[in-house]
Design a protein around this motif. Structure first.
Motif, mmCIF file in Angstrom:
data_model
loop_
_atom_site.group_PDB
_atom_site.id
_atom_site.type_symbol
_atom_site.label_atom_id
_atom_site.label_comp_id
_atom_site.label_asym_id
_atom_site.label_seq_id
_atom_site.Cartn_x
_atom_site.Cartn_y
_atom_site.Cartn_z
ATOM 1 N N SER A 230 0.821 -1.210 0.000
ATOM 2 C CA SER A 230 0.000 0.000 0.000
ATOM 3 C C SER A 230 0.857 1.263 0.000
ATOM 4 O O SER A 230 0.510 2.262 -0.654
ATOM 5 C CB SER A 230 -0.963 -0.003 1.189
ATOM 6 N N PHE B 6 -6.420 7.265 -0.559
ATOM 7 C CA PHE B 6 -7.730 6.634 -0.427
ATOM 8 C C PHE B 6 -7.665 5.160 -0.846
ATOM 9 O O PHE B 6 -8.143 4.278 -0.135
ATOM 10 C CB PHE B 6 -8.758 7.380 -1.286
ATOM 11 N N VAL B 7 -7.027 4.901 -1.977
ATOM 12 C CA VAL B 7 -6.891 3.526 -2.456
ATOM 13 C C VAL B 7 -5.954 2.727 -1.550
ATOM 14 O O VAL B 7 -6.257 1.584 -1.170
ATOM 15 C CB VAL B 7 -6.364 3.507 -3.906
ATOM 16 N N SER C 217 -7.615 1.812 1.654
ATOM 17 C CA SER C 217 -8.717 0.875 1.422
ATOM 18 C C SER C 217 -8.225 -0.550 1.212
ATOM 19 O O SER C 217 -8.798 -1.495 1.765
ATOM 20 C CB SER C 217 -9.534 1.319 0.193
ATOM 21 N N VAL C 218 -7.146 -0.717 0.436
ATOM 22 C CA VAL C 218 -6.718 -2.070 0.081
ATOM 23 C C VAL C 218 -5.985 -2.779 1.218
ATOM 24 O O VAL C 218 -5.813 -4.009 1.165
ATOM 25 C CB VAL C 218 -5.820 -2.063 -1.176
ATOM 26 N N ALA D 131 -6.687 -1.882 4.712
ATOM 27 C CA ALA D 131 -7.384 -1.642 5.982
ATOM 28 C C ALA D 131 -7.770 -2.929 6.692
ATOM 29 O O ALA D 131 -7.631 -3.047 7.915
ATOM 30 C CB ALA D 131 -8.616 -0.776 5.745
ATOM 31 N N ASN D 132 -8.245 -3.923 5.946
ATOM 32 C CA ASN D 132 -8.704 -5.164 6.569
ATOM 33 C C ASN D 132 -7.570 -6.114 6.919
ATOM 34 O O ASN D 132 -7.801 -7.136 7.574
ATOM 35 C CB ASN D 132 -9.690 -5.877 5.638
ATOM 36 N N GLY E 151 -4.307 -0.357 7.496
ATOM 37 C CA GLY E 151 -4.142 0.708 6.502
ATOM 38 C C GLY E 151 -3.413 1.919 7.028
ATOM 39 O O GLY E 151 -3.850 3.044 6.804
ATOM 40 N N PRO F 22 -11.304 5.719 4.734
ATOM 41 C CA PRO F 22 -10.290 5.965 3.704
ATOM 42 C C PRO F 22 -10.510 7.268 2.947
ATOM 43 O O PRO F 22 -9.549 7.959 2.598
ATOM 44 C CB PRO F 22 -10.435 4.757 2.776
ATOM 45 N N ILE F 23 -11.784 7.621 2.705
ATOM 46 C CA ILE F 23 -12.075 8.875 1.998
ATOM 47 C C ILE F 23 -11.685 10.061 2.864
ATOM 48 O O ILE F 23 -11.034 11.014 2.396
ATOM 49 C CB ILE F 23 -13.573 8.955 1.632
#
Length: 251
Positions: A29, A70-71, A74-75, A77-78, A82, A176-177
């Motif tokens: 990321s 943001f991307v 998001s990718v 975070a889980n 993130g 994320p936004i």
């Protein structure tokens, strides 16, 4: 008190599969984020003959970093939470939300991700310079130092409010936004003064690849102090681990 939750972690954590997966997610990321952000500046310079310092260049950098972060958040975070930023990791550690050993693992992954991104940019652009962060004319190191503290405080405070706070409820969906937006806004506010790093990894990669370390300490000390203040303030004032949590519709 968050100090009670601060932990070094067990040595086994450094080699635990889940911790290694999380570190890999941080590496990827951060690579994505730095490649997009640093690459946008290099592209704008090429298209406009060093026009990244113009108002249009500042807006372009703001959008590229906001979208890229943001991307990137998001990718991962889980998987890792993130963080994509050593300052965010440090703020989480100060607040007792990550162990020291895992934090160090994240730092290594983030710095490697930034470095690899800059090396890839240099190779794929035929040797163009990955510009290190620097102060604008008339801006002192102490001006930049305060800028980095305040901007990173805003970033990490946003991370806590939208992603860490156990009462966040459905607000976590837009984390994320929100994180991308605050970084983009801060670049518009401070980019013309010191480049608006807010992220030691973002500063480290270009500095290492271009071997330019002038005033580099500002881009470590400022973000780490700002992150620590944000983590302490949010944990001490706004997060209570003793009261009953309200249902999501009530906040």
């Amino acid at each position: 008190m968050p100090i009670r939750n601060i932990a070094v972690g067990r040595p086994q954590e450094a080699t635990h599969p889940e911790a290694l997966k999380a570190a890999l997610a941080e590496f990827i990321s951060t690579l994505i984020f730095v490649f997009a952000g640093e690459g946008s500046g290099m592209a704008f310079n090429k298209l406009t003959d060093n026009g990244s310092t113009t108002p249009a260049g500042l807006v372009a950098a703001s959008l590229a970093h906001a979208f890229g972060l943001f991307v990137a958040v998001s990718v991962s975070a889980n998987i890792s939470g993130g963080h994509v930023n050593p300052a965010v990791t440090f703020g989480a550690f100060v607040g007792g939300n990550i162990t020291l050993l895992r934090g160090i693992l994240y730092w290594i992954a983030q710095l490697l991700g930034s470095t690899v991104a800059c090396l890839l940019l240099k190779f794929s652009t035929g040797g163009l310079t990955t510009s290190a962060f620097s102060l604008s004319s008339g801006v002192s190191v102490w001006n930049a130092f305060i800028f980095e503290i305040v901007m990173t405080f805003g970033l990490v405070y946003t991370v806590y409010a939208t992603a860490v706070d156990p009462k966040k409820g459905s607000l976590g969906i837009i984390a994320p936004i929100a994180i991308g937006f605050i970084v983009g806004a801060n670049i518009l506010a401070g980019g013309a003064f010191d480049g608006a790093s807010m992220n030691p990894a973002v500063s480290f990669g270009p500095a290492l690849v271009s071997w330019s370390w002038h005033n580099h300490w500002v881009y470590w000390a400022g973000p780490l102090i700002g992150a620590a203040i944000a983590g302490l303030v949010y944990e001490l004032v706004f997060i209570s681990h003793t009261h009953e949590q309200l249902p999501p519709p009530d906040y």
